[in-house]
Scaffold this motif. Structure first.
Motif, mmCIF file in Angstrom:
data_model
loop_
_atom_site.group_PDB
_atom_site.id
_atom_site.type_symbol
_atom_site.label_atom_id
_atom_site.label_comp_id
_atom_site.label_asym_id
_atom_site.label_seq_id
_atom_site.Cartn_x
_atom_site.Cartn_y
_atom_site.Cartn_z
ATOM 1 N N ALA A 118 0.830 -1.210 0.000
ATOM 2 C CA ALA A 118 0.000 0.000 0.000
ATOM 3 C C ALA A 118 0.863 1.258 0.000
ATOM 4 C CB ALA A 118 -0.931 -0.005 1.208
ATOM 5 N N GLN A 119 2.043 1.181 0.600
ATOM 6 C CA GLN A 119 2.937 2.338 0.656
ATOM 7 C C GLN A 119 3.806 2.478 -0.592
ATOM 8 O OE1 GLN A 119 5.091 1.862 4.335
ATOM 9 N NE2 GLN A 119 3.377 2.597 5.590
ATOM 10 N N ARG A 120 3.638 1.538 -1.521
ATOM 11 C CA ARG A 120 4.328 1.597 -2.809
ATOM 12 C C ARG A 120 5.842 1.599 -2.658
ATOM 13 N NH1 ARG A 120 3.012 6.609 -4.619
ATOM 14 N NH2 ARG A 120 3.693 6.206 -6.751
ATOM 15 N N THR A 121 6.355 0.776 -1.736
ATOM 16 C CA THR A 121 7.805 0.638 -1.648
ATOM 17 C C THR A 121 8.315 -0.021 -2.923
ATOM 18 O OG1 THR A 121 7.542 -1.503 -0.543
ATOM 19 C CG2 THR A 121 7.822 0.421 0.869
ATOM 20 N N SER A 122 9.558 0.295 -3.282
ATOM 21 C CA SER A 122 10.087 -0.229 -4.545
ATOM 22 C C SER A 122 10.503 -1.687 -4.428
ATOM 23 C CB SER A 122 11.270 0.620 -5.018
ATOM 24 O OG SER A 122 12.288 0.640 -4.035
ATOM 25 N N ALA A 123 10.798 -2.149 -3.213
ATOM 26 C CA ALA A 123 11.201 -3.546 -3.040
ATOM 27 C C ALA A 123 10.833 -4.021 -1.645
ATOM 28 C CB ALA A 123 12.701 -3.710 -3.279
ATOM 29 N N ILE A 124 10.604 -5.314 -1.535
ATOM 30 C CA ILE A 124 10.318 -5.945 -0.250
ATOM 31 C C ILE A 124 11.277 -7.119 -0.082
ATOM 32 C CG2 ILE A 124 8.641 -7.244 1.123
ATOM 33 C CD1 ILE A 124 6.414 -5.722 -0.313
ATOM 34 N N LEU A 125 11.931 -7.185 1.075
ATOM 35 C CA LEU A 125 12.807 -8.303 1.402
ATOM 36 C C LEU A 125 12.214 -9.071 2.586
ATOM 37 C CD1 LEU A 125 14.814 -6.592 -0.302
ATOM 38 C CD2 LEU A 125 16.618 -7.398 1.222
#
Length: 349
Positions: A118-125
């Protein structure tokens, strides 16, 4: 031109007869918009005297330069070391890192992924073991897949069955197998294992790698020789205390993480059991503190900071292939003073 302070982006989109997303892209310039649509949005914004919310716009722009890192417990030295590697590469690429701890709650992990989407982060680890839980796998995939289709990048550290994402996988099974070989070569034949919850893939892999190697040598590890507890220092202390209360028969105890081994060492000392003179003890991970214990802990060393760095590199590196990449990271057995040959009183077993 009169100002209309209550005009919203939705009003602009409606007037320009475009979607909210198109209006947003046209006004913040983050991606290309078809020229005729771009002109319609700008004309509508001018006619309505639309003034964008500067704070919201700044947050939206920043979201493309952020990375969400979800780990089990950042206070655990294992995760702290991996996070250092993540943050080093993120800093080199001018990315901000948001760090979350799930405390091994599968539902909390899914909730964090949903929030980061929802926060539109560019990547998730995702840093840490997956769960042996089909419903969790499906729920997590339901969050991850649309995020990836929308351009989000995902990488994981450790084994996550069912996710088609880039991964950095410590060779947990192989490392535990090599440790078993070393302990067998010293003459040990009676073993006990202290594990974390067996719904964690890391626990399963390390336990099975150890047990299978013992079995190949004709040494049986019975269920009563395996004590399950929390994946923490206190969990290791409790598991070792339970093992001792049953009447300790093992000459060597393997704790599937160093953190558990630290608690086990304290429990043995409190019970008057000398390590390694009466009991050998080994762990897994090689977190920095174990070299400074008395005695120093035998373990399987993983390049923890490098695990995080490699995962971060996978997450930010462009890939035109739809196939997920897997990096296997080998561990190395480090024999230290916590392990010796079996005490004479156990000779013959």
């Amino acid at each position: 031109m009169d100002s209309h302070p209550h005009v919203t982006l939705e009003d602009v989109a409606r007037a320009a007869e475009v979607s909210l997303a198109t209006a947003s892209r046209a006004l913040n310039g983050t991606t290309k918009v078809r020229p005729d649509l771009h002109e319609r949005v700008l004309a509508a914004a001018e006619k309505l005297a639309y003034t964008p919310n500067a704070h919201a716009q700044a947050l939206a722009g920043a979201s493309h330069r952020t990375v969400g890192v979800i780990c089990h417990d950042v206070s655990d030295p294992y995760f702290a070391a991996i996070a250092r590697g993540v943050m080093r590469v993120a800093d080199e690429n001018e990315l901000l890192v948001m760090l979350a701890s799930t405390f091994r709650d599968p539902q909390k992990e899914i909730a964090y992924v949903s929030t980061l989407r929802a926060q539109r982060t560019s990547a998730i680890l995702l840093v840490g073991s997956g769960f042996e839980d089909r419903s969790w796998e499906r729920a997590l995939a339901a969050e991850i897949e649309p995020y990836r289709r929308g351009g989000g990048r995902v990488a994981v550290v450790s084994r996550h069955r069912g996710l088609r994402v880039d991964s950095v996988q410590p060779a947990n099974r192989e490392g535990a197998a090599r440790l078993a070989e070393e302990l067998l070569s010293l003459g040990h034949r009676r073993f006990a294992v202290l594990t974390g919850p067996r719904q964690l893939t890391t626990v399963v892999d390390r336990l099975e790698g150890f047990r299978e190697t013992l079995a190949e040598a004709g040494v049986r590890l019975a269920e009563r020789d395996i004590v399950e507890s929390a994946f923490t220092r206190d969990g290791g202390h409790a598991a070792m205390s339970e093992l001792i209360s049953r009447g300790l028969e093992a000459t060597c105890v393997f704790a599937v993480t160093d953190v558990m081994a630290i608690g086990a060492l304290t429990a043995a000392r409190e019970a008057g059991i000398a390590v390694p003179e009466q009991l050998s003890l080994a762990g897994f991970d090689d977190i920095p503190v174990v070299r400074d214990l008395t005695p120093a802990l035998t373990t399987v060393a993983l390049p923890l900071e490098d695990l995080g760095a490699r995962a971060m590199e996978l997450a930010i590196r462009d890939s035109r292939s739809s196939r997920s990449r897997v990096l296997r990271i080998e561990g190395e057995v480090r024999l230290r003073a916590s392990v010796s040959r079996p005490a004479d009183r156990w000779a013959g077993y």
